[in-house]
Design a protein around this motif. Structure first.
Motif, PDB file in Angstrom:
ATOM      1  N   ASP A 186      -6.914  -3.171  -6.397  1.00  0.00           N
ATOM      2  CA  ASP A 186      -6.023  -2.681  -5.341  1.00  0.00           C
ATOM      3  C   ASP A 186      -5.040  -1.649  -5.900  1.00  0.00           C
ATOM      4  OD1 ASP A 186      -7.220  -4.318  -3.467  1.00  0.00           O
ATOM      5  OD2 ASP A 186      -5.740  -5.920  -3.644  1.00  0.00           O
ATOM      6  N   LEU A 198      -4.704   2.312  -4.698  1.00  0.00           N
ATOM      7  CA  LEU A 198      -3.441   2.893  -4.224  1.00  0.00           C
ATOM      8  C   LEU A 198      -3.030   4.092  -5.065  1.00  0.00           C
ATOM      9  CD1 LEU A 198      -1.306  -0.272  -3.334  1.00  0.00           C
ATOM     10  CD2 LEU A 198      -2.285   1.401  -1.761  1.00  0.00           C
ATOM     11  N   ILE A 230       6.411   4.622   0.073  1.00  0.00           N
ATOM     12  CA  ILE A 230       5.816   3.378   0.576  1.00  0.00           C
ATOM     13  C   ILE A 230       4.689   2.920  -0.356  1.00  0.00           C
ATOM     14  CG2 ILE A 230       4.436   2.373   2.436  1.00  0.00           C
ATOM     15  CD1 ILE A 230       6.021   4.102   4.389  1.00  0.00           C
ATOM     16  N   VAL A 231       3.799   3.855  -0.681  1.00  0.00           N
ATOM     17  CA  VAL A 231       2.659   3.507  -1.540  1.00  0.00           C
ATOM     18  C   VAL A 231       3.136   3.129  -2.942  1.00  0.00           C
ATOM     19  CG1 VAL A 231       0.531   4.367  -2.582  1.00  0.00           C
ATOM     20  CG2 VAL A 231       1.089   4.961  -0.222  1.00  0.00           C
ATOM     21  N   THR A 232       4.124   3.850  -3.461  1.00  0.00           N
ATOM     22  CA  THR A 232       4.662   3.539  -4.789  1.00  0.00           C
ATOM     23  C   THR A 232       5.256   2.139  -4.828  1.00  0.00           C
ATOM     24  OG1 THR A 232       5.134   5.877  -5.225  1.00  0.00           O
ATOM     25  CG2 THR A 232       6.306   4.249  -6.563  1.00  0.00           C
ATOM     26  N   ASP A 286       4.363  -0.345  -2.913  1.00  0.00           N
ATOM     27  CA  ASP A 286       3.239  -1.295  -2.874  1.00  0.00           C
ATOM     28  C   ASP A 286       2.623  -1.462  -4.255  1.00  0.00           C
ATOM     29  OD1 ASP A 286       3.575  -1.687  -0.181  1.00  0.00           O
ATOM     30  OD2 ASP A 286       2.004  -0.268   0.428  1.00  0.00           O
ATOM     31  N   ILE A 287       2.500  -0.373  -4.985  1.00  0.00           N
ATOM     32  CA  ILE A 287       1.937  -0.434  -6.337  1.00  0.00           C
ATOM     33  C   ILE A 287       2.812  -1.297  -7.243  1.00  0.00           C
ATOM     34  CG2 ILE A 287       1.456   0.908  -8.416  1.00  0.00           C
ATOM     35  CD1 ILE A 287       0.581   3.212  -6.590  1.00  0.00           C
ATOM     36  N   ASN A 335       4.876  -3.661  -6.374  1.00  0.00           N
ATOM     37  CA  ASN A 335       4.773  -5.071  -5.965  1.00  0.00           C
ATOM     38  C   ASN A 335       3.498  -5.710  -6.502  1.00  0.00           C
ATOM     39  OD1 ASN A 335       7.186  -5.019  -4.537  1.00  0.00           O
ATOM     40  ND2 ASN A 335       6.212  -4.439  -2.602  1.00  0.00           N
ATOM     41  N   LEU A 336       2.406  -4.955  -6.453  1.00  0.00           N
ATOM     42  CA  LEU A 336       1.143  -5.475  -6.968  1.00  0.00           C
ATOM     43  C   LEU A 336       1.181  -5.652  -8.480  1.00  0.00           C
ATOM     44  CD1 LEU A 336      -1.451  -3.499  -4.803  1.00  0.00           C
ATOM     45  CD2 LEU A 336      -1.005  -5.960  -4.752  1.00  0.00           C
ATOM     46  N   ARG A 371       2.961  -8.825  -9.125  1.00  0.00           N
ATOM     47  CA  ARG A 371       2.100  -9.970  -8.832  1.00  0.00           C
ATOM     48  C   ARG A 371       1.083 -10.172  -9.946  1.00  0.00           C
ATOM     49  NH1 ARG A 371      -0.829 -10.004  -3.161  1.00  0.00           N
ATOM     50  NH2 ARG A 371       1.374 -10.267  -2.553  1.00  0.00           N
TER      51      ARG A 371
END
Length: 236
Positions: A58, A62, A77-79, A81-82, A84-85, A88
């Protein structure tokens, strides 16, 4: 029957001699060999590793998407998300390593594999969980299980190209990811192997596969011996 037996034994190479051996073997009824029962502990641990691999995929998607976004708000937004992943992934990696180390035998194997230069925690996990046979098989069998063994295609006067095929795809991807930095920076034996193959005119992809296979052989060797890596291991 003969083809199925060949697949069962991970024999993808084809030649007249190999065909003759297989045909002869199939003419006899043999008692099934004793097989070692699967380790039930690995099921849950492998599920955790699969989740980490999916999160990594994922992140890669991204990052590719980010290359084609110009709007700064969308990039933010995409940064996010990256990031956060990535958080995780790091958390799940810590949890998995802690779970593995709660088993003394798996922890010992993990540490021995981790001693090989170029193998980090992520790759060591793939070795221990994706190839429980490590240390109990030959280097040729280990390469076949990972789909890194070179198989020749030959019958009569016809000879095809040598190539790799089959095997455990998730383990092979982990090996590919580790082989490149190991061959360029971390492992002296792999650096020498890569330079030697490139000097012979081999393609980068071919040299990388050879380095991945060699890294697997190193891991199999240290687990077989039960001792951490030394520079002499590279000579084995």
């Amino acid at each position: 029957m003969i083809r199925n037996r060949s697949r069962l034994q991970l024999r993808r190479a084809k030649s007249d001699r190999i065909d003759a051996v297989l045909i002869a073997a199939c003419t006899h009824l043999l008692d099934p060999k004793e097989t070692k029962a699967a380790d039930p502990r690995l099921d849950g641990l492998c599920d955790q590793l699969t989740l980490i691999e999916q999160v990594e995929a994922d992140i890669a998607r991204l990052k590719t998407r980010l290359e084609h976004i110009r709007d700064q708000r969308l990039r933010d937004i995409v940064t996010a998300d990256i990031e956060n992943l990535k958080a995780r992934r790091a958390d799940e990696l810590r949890r998995l390593i802690a779970a593995l180390r709660s088993h003394a035998d798996l922890a010992r194997r993990f540490e021995v594999v981790l001693s090989v230069p170029g193998i980090g925690e992520r790759t060591a996990l793939a070795f221990v969980l994706r190839m429980p046979e490590l240390g109990a098989v030959s280097r040729e069998q280990a390469a076949a299980l990972a789909g890194l063994a070179p198989f020749v295609q030959q019958s009569g006067r016809w000879t095809g190209e040598t190539h790799i095929a089959g095997g455990r795809s998730r383990l092979r991807r982990s090996l590919y990811a580790a082989a490149l930095p190991a061959a360029f920076r971390w492992n002296l034996a792999l650096k020498a192997l890569y330079r030697r193959l490139m000097g012979r005119g081999k393609a980068h992809a071919v040299a990388l596969v050879a380095c991945a296979r060699k890294l697997l052989i190193f891991a199999n060797t240290v687990v077989t011996r039960g001792t951490p890596w030394t520079e002499r291991t590279a000579e084995a």
